[in-house]
Every structure is written in structure tokens, then in C-alpha cells.
Scaffold this motif. Structure first.
Motif, mmCIF file in Angstrom:
data_model
loop_
_atom_site.group_PDB
_atom_site.id
_atom_site.type_symbol
_atom_site.label_atom_id
_atom_site.label_comp_id
_atom_site.label_asym_id
_atom_site.label_seq_id
_atom_site.Cartn_x
_atom_site.Cartn_y
_atom_site.Cartn_z
ATOM 1 N N VAL A 1 1.105 -0.648 -0.057
ATOM 2 C CA VAL A 1 0.003 -0.264 0.222
ATOM 3 C C VAL A 1 0.824 0.957 -0.241
ATOM 4 O O VAL A 1 0.965 1.478 0.862
ATOM 5 C CB VAL A 1 -1.042 0.158 1.038
ATOM 6 N N ASP A 2 0.386 1.557 -1.200
ATOM 7 C CA ASP A 2 2.303 2.994 -1.456
ATOM 8 C C ASP A 2 0.746 4.543 -1.708
ATOM 9 O O ASP A 2 -0.440 3.966 -2.128
ATOM 10 C CB ASP A 2 3.400 2.742 -2.082
ATOM 11 N N SER A 3 1.863 5.204 -2.097
ATOM 12 C CA SER A 3 0.844 6.493 -3.032
ATOM 13 C C SER A 3 0.347 6.287 -4.428
ATOM 14 O O SER A 3 -0.418 6.834 -4.452
ATOM 15 C CB SER A 3 2.047 7.295 -2.365
ATOM 16 N N SER A 4 0.735 4.972 -4.773
ATOM 17 C CA SER A 4 0.143 5.012 -6.783
ATOM 18 C C SER A 4 -1.263 4.098 -5.704
ATOM 19 O O SER A 4 -1.934 4.829 -6.525
ATOM 20 C CB SER A 4 0.951 3.823 -6.981
ATOM 21 N N ASN A 5 -1.325 3.442 -4.835
ATOM 22 C CA ASN A 5 -2.602 2.741 -4.871
ATOM 23 C C ASN A 5 -3.313 3.288 -3.110
ATOM 24 O O ASN A 5 -4.904 3.132 -2.979
ATOM 25 C CB ASN A 5 -3.040 0.825 -4.805
ATOM 26 N N ALA A 6 -2.798 3.978 -2.116
ATOM 27 C CA ALA A 6 -4.120 4.169 -1.205
ATOM 28 C C ALA A 6 -5.258 4.742 -1.361
ATOM 29 O O ALA A 6 -5.937 4.746 -0.866
ATOM 30 C CB ALA A 6 -2.769 5.314 -0.099
ATOM 31 N N PRO A 7 -5.273 5.918 -2.374
ATOM 32 C CA PRO A 7 -6.628 5.955 -2.095
ATOM 33 C C PRO A 7 -7.802 5.391 -2.518
ATOM 34 O O PRO A 7 -8.699 5.312 -2.109
ATOM 35 C CB PRO A 7 -6.565 7.381 -3.955
ATOM 36 N N LEU A 8 -6.999 4.222 -3.824
ATOM 37 C CA LEU A 8 -8.006 3.200 -3.711
ATOM 38 C C LEU A 8 -8.783 2.177 -2.146
ATOM 39 O O LEU A 8 -9.829 1.976 -1.894
ATOM 40 C CB LEU A 8 -8.117 2.136 -4.701
ATOM 41 N N PHE A 9 -7.565 1.824 -1.267
ATOM 42 C CA PHE A 9 -7.681 1.457 -0.591
ATOM 43 C C PHE A 9 -8.686 2.383 0.615
ATOM 44 O O PHE A 9 -9.229 2.444 1.175
ATOM 45 C CB PHE A 9 -6.626 1.252 0.374
ATOM 46 N N GLU A 10 -8.720 3.627 0.531
ATOM 47 C CA GLU A 10 -8.761 4.522 1.566
ATOM 48 C C GLU A 10 -10.685 4.910 0.829
ATOM 49 O O GLU A 10 -12.061 4.471 1.471
ATOM 50 C CB GLU A 10 -8.237 6.015 0.993
ATOM 51 N N ARG A 11 -10.463 4.863 -0.257
ATOM 52 C CA ARG A 11 -12.153 4.417 -0.795
ATOM 53 C C ARG A 11 -13.396 3.380 0.071
ATOM 54 O O ARG A 11 -13.939 2.904 0.167
ATOM 55 C CB ARG A 11 -12.457 4.558 -2.580
ATOM 56 N N MET A 12 -12.008 2.442 -0.281
ATOM 57 C CA MET A 12 -13.180 1.071 -0.030
ATOM 58 C C MET A 12 -13.054 0.857 1.619
ATOM 59 O O MET A 12 -14.077 0.409 1.989
ATOM 60 C CB MET A 12 -11.596 -0.465 0.079
ATOM 61 N N ILE A 13 -11.977 1.168 2.521
ATOM 62 C CA ILE A 13 -12.734 1.492 4.214
ATOM 63 C C ILE A 13 -13.902 2.460 4.234
ATOM 64 O O ILE A 13 -14.831 2.027 5.193
ATOM 65 C CB ILE A 13 -11.542 1.855 4.865
ATOM 66 N N ALA B 1 -3.626 14.828 14.366
ATOM 67 C CA ALA B 1 -3.527 15.966 12.724
ATOM 68 C C ALA B 1 -2.567 14.745 11.930
ATOM 69 O O ALA B 1 -2.261 14.003 11.887
ATOM 70 C CB ALA B 1 -2.119 16.941 12.866
ATOM 71 N N ILE B 2 -3.670 14.512 10.342
ATOM 72 C CA ILE B 2 -3.679 13.671 9.730
ATOM 73 C C ILE B 2 -2.096 14.384 8.462
ATOM 74 O O ILE B 2 -2.432 15.451 8.422
ATOM 75 C CB ILE B 2 -4.625 13.015 9.030
ATOM 76 N N GLY B 3 -0.959 13.490 8.248
ATOM 77 C CA GLY B 3 -0.034 14.155 7.641
ATOM 78 C C GLY B 3 1.009 14.936 8.149
ATOM 79 O O GLY B 3 1.460 14.645 9.594
ATOM 80 N N GLY B 4 1.868 15.163 7.343
ATOM 81 C CA GLY B 4 2.950 15.007 7.807
ATOM 82 C C GLY B 4 4.718 14.517 8.282
ATOM 83 O O GLY B 4 5.249 14.196 8.236
ATOM 84 N N LEU B 5 3.403 12.348 8.080
ATOM 85 C CA LEU B 5 4.819 12.070 8.588
ATOM 86 C C LEU B 5 5.289 11.266 7.592
ATOM 87 O O LEU B 5 6.400 10.603 8.129
ATOM 88 C CB LEU B 5 3.410 10.634 8.809
ATOM 89 N N GLY B 6 5.376 11.366 6.239
ATOM 90 C CA GLY B 6 6.000 10.468 5.303
ATOM 91 C C GLY B 6 7.821 11.165 5.677
ATOM 92 O O GLY B 6 8.427 10.556 5.950
ATOM 93 N N ILE B 7 8.139 12.582 5.742
ATOM 94 C CA ILE B 7 9.471 13.053 6.266
ATOM 95 C C ILE B 7 9.942 12.418 7.587
ATOM 96 O O ILE B 7 11.257 12.052 7.769
ATOM 97 C CB ILE B 7 8.720 14.072 5.771
ATOM 98 N N HIS B 8 9.289 12.884 8.032
ATOM 99 C CA HIS B 8 9.558 12.720 10.077
ATOM 100 C C HIS B 8 10.172 11.393 9.737
ATOM 101 O O HIS B 8 11.059 10.646 10.416
ATOM 102 C CB HIS B 8 8.597 12.407 10.282
ATOM 103 N N SER C 1 3.591 2.694 2.919
ATOM 104 C CA SER C 1 4.630 4.185 3.033
ATOM 105 C C SER C 1 3.302 5.773 3.575
ATOM 106 O O SER C 1 2.206 4.680 4.457
ATOM 107 C CB SER C 1 4.664 5.034 1.899
ATOM 108 N N SER C 2 4.054 6.198 4.078
ATOM 109 C CA SER C 2 2.896 6.829 5.407
ATOM 110 C C SER C 2 1.515 7.035 4.293
ATOM 111 O O SER C 2 0.326 7.737 4.859
ATOM 112 C CB SER C 2 3.459 8.609 5.018
ATOM 113 N N SER C 3 2.011 7.388 3.396
ATOM 114 C CA SER C 3 -0.093 7.328 2.216
ATOM 115 C C SER C 3 -0.949 6.437 2.890
ATOM 116 O O SER C 3 -2.003 6.227 2.851
ATOM 117 C CB SER C 3 0.408 7.243 0.891
ATOM 118 N N GLY C 4 -0.659 5.031 3.046
ATOM 119 C CA GLY C 4 -1.107 4.059 3.529
ATOM 120 C C GLY C 4 -1.615 4.022 4.823
ATOM 121 O O GLY C 4 -2.714 3.758 5.452
ATOM 122 N N MET C 5 -0.972 4.829 6.093
ATOM 123 C CA MET C 5 -0.752 4.828 7.687
ATOM 124 C C MET C 5 -1.618 5.735 7.439
ATOM 125 O O MET C 5 -3.549 5.743 8.123
ATOM 126 C CB MET C 5 0.368 4.845 8.118
#
Lengths: 113, 140
Positions: free
Chosen positions: A24-36, B106-113, A58-62
Motif C-alpha cells: 500500500v503506497d501512494s499509488s494505490n492508497a486512494p483506492l484503499f481509502e475509498r474501500m475502507i 492531525a493527519i499528514g506530515g509523517l512521511g518525512i518524519h 508508506s505514510s500514504s497507507g498509514m
């Protein structure tokens, strides 16, 4: 262009278990977000995300999991994570996520939680 | 002494991250890097490339370009990410919210951290129109 995401879905009683496969990375996180979001909108109040088949997040998935946890909490529900490998567990700890989203050892514990 | 280099130019699209990750994994396995090191390098590349695509100001008429170099020198892996957008320094990012309760987190800013925390060195320079991020990971 977004990449796909494969997520296995199973119900155990009234618990929905989602098992994302691979990355789950920035390329597919939006799809995972929609699903949840869709599952929460459908009325699911106990969702387990099983990390057994997840090799990378990645942080996008988190971010998706944080949004999901907030949303389900506002419906008096809960989001539980389980079966993380060490490298993923480490980034959840660095991010301080493990203090706000329960992370348990395995699926049995997550379904019972 | 181990000496090895890996050089790749990625297209400025998040969909390229998969191929990049696969290449880094092959590089890591070839050189017997620990699983954790391969994971955190892939995480750093995902975060930095995504950040560059989202926040980097690429000038109109100039093709966005992101170039990645990996090298192993003795007991250290060095990762260099160069991009040709306007000046953009992620090392200046402020700390994200790590302590609030779930409802107010807050959501965001985690990646660089994550990148900052896991790298043994993380530095930025802007040189002749090129943003250059350099990360180093000690191999123990």
C-alpha cells in the motif's frame, strides 16, 4: 495513473477482516481509502486489517488507516490491526500510531478484541 | 571493501514506484543487505519521490526529472535523490503530531518524519537548479 490494490475480504461473525496483499503506497492508497470508507458507510463497526500478506506500507497507507480509525470511532466502532512484520511495526511506533490504533499479535486476538 | 552502484531515472509518476521498489529489492538482495535496510530505503524513496511530485514546483516547459543513485561504500549505503523542480527542501519540514488522542490527531506530515528518523544522515542542497537529497544508512 493509480495502481490497483488487492484486498481479501472476509466476515467472521460481525467482524470484517480486510487483508491487503503486497504494497500500500501512494499509488494505490486512494483506492484503499475509498474501500475502507465504503465499508464504514455500509455500517461495519468492527474492522480488522490483517497485515499478514502486506510487505510494504508508506505514510500514504498509514494515513488511510488513521482516517479509517477516526471515522469508525465516530460511529462507536473500532479498527484493529494485526500480524505486522517487524519493519512495519517499527514505523507505526515511530509515528506514534501504536498509541491510538490497537495493534495485536494475530487475527484471532484482533477478532476477539 | 564492498563497492557497488545503482543508478536509475524514474518517470515523474507515482505509478513508477513499484518498478523502483523492485529494482531496489534486487539491488539489496544482490548485496546481502538486511531486510530492514531494504525496507527503509524503499520507504524513503516512496516518501521522497511522492513528496517531490506533490510539492515540487516543476517549471512549465521543462520535463520533470527524478534521478536516484544508490551506492554501497564499506559499511554504508548512500541514497541520492535529485530532481529538477524549483527549490524544495523537505528537511525543513516541521515535526508532525505524534501524541494527540485519536479524535484530534492531525493527519499528514509523517512521511518525512519517518525518513529523518530512520536515516543516519539526511541532508539537502540546491545546486545549479537541481534539488539533491542525500541519505546515508549505516550497515552494522
Amino acid at each position: 495513473m493509480a495502481n490497483n490494490i488487492e484486498v481479501l475480504e472476509e466476515h467472521e461473525g460481525n467482524v470484517l477482516v480486510l487483508t491487503p496483499v503486497g504494497r500500500v503506497d501512494s499509488s494505490n492508497a486512494p483506492l484503499f481509502e475509498r474501500m475502507i470508507k465504503d465499508r464504514i458507510d455500509d455500517g461495519e463497526t468492527h474492522i480488522v486489517v490483517d497485515f499478514t500478506k502486506l510487505s510494504f506500507i508508506s505514510s500514504s497507507g498509514m494515513r488511510v488507516l488513521l482516517i479509517g480509525a477516526k471515522s469508525i470511532r465516530s460511529n462507536q466502532g473500532k479498527l484493529i490491526l494485526c500480524s505486522m512484520r517487524d519493519s512495519i511495526r517499527e514505523i507505526f511506533s515511530i509515528s506514534g500510531f501504536d498509541t491510538i490504533i490497537p495493534v495485536v499479535k494475530d487475527r484471532v486476538a484482533a477478532v476477539d478484541a | 571493501m564492498i563497492t557497488s552502484d545503482f543508478h536509475v531515472q524514474v518517470a515523474a509518476r507515482v505509478s513508477e514506484l513499484r518498478d523502483l521498489a523492485a529494482m531496489v529489492e534486487t539491488f539489496g538482495e544482490t548485496h546481502d543487505l538486511p531486510h530492514r535496510t531494504i525496507f527503509i530505503i524503499n520507504l524513503a524513496l516512496d516518501e521522497l519521490v511522492t513528496n517531490t511530485l506533490v510539492h515540487g514546483s516543476f517549471q512549465e516547459g521543462i520535463e520533470p526529472k527524478i534521478v536516484i543513485d544508490l551506492s554501497i561504500r564499506e559499511n554504508r549505503v548512500r541514497v541520492v535523490v535529485e530532481s529538477n523542480g524549483g527549490r524544495f527542501d523537505p528537511t525543513e519540514d516541521t515535526e508532525p503530531d505524534l501524541t494527540s488522542e485519536l479524535e484530534t490527531r492531525a493527519i499528514g506530515g509523517l512521511g518525512i518524519h519517518l525518513v529523518k528518523t530512520q536515516a543516519d544522515k539526511f541532508s539537502y542542497e540546491f545546486d545549479n537548479g537541481i534539488n539533491r537529497l542525500t541519505l546515508e544508512y549505516n550497515l552494522t
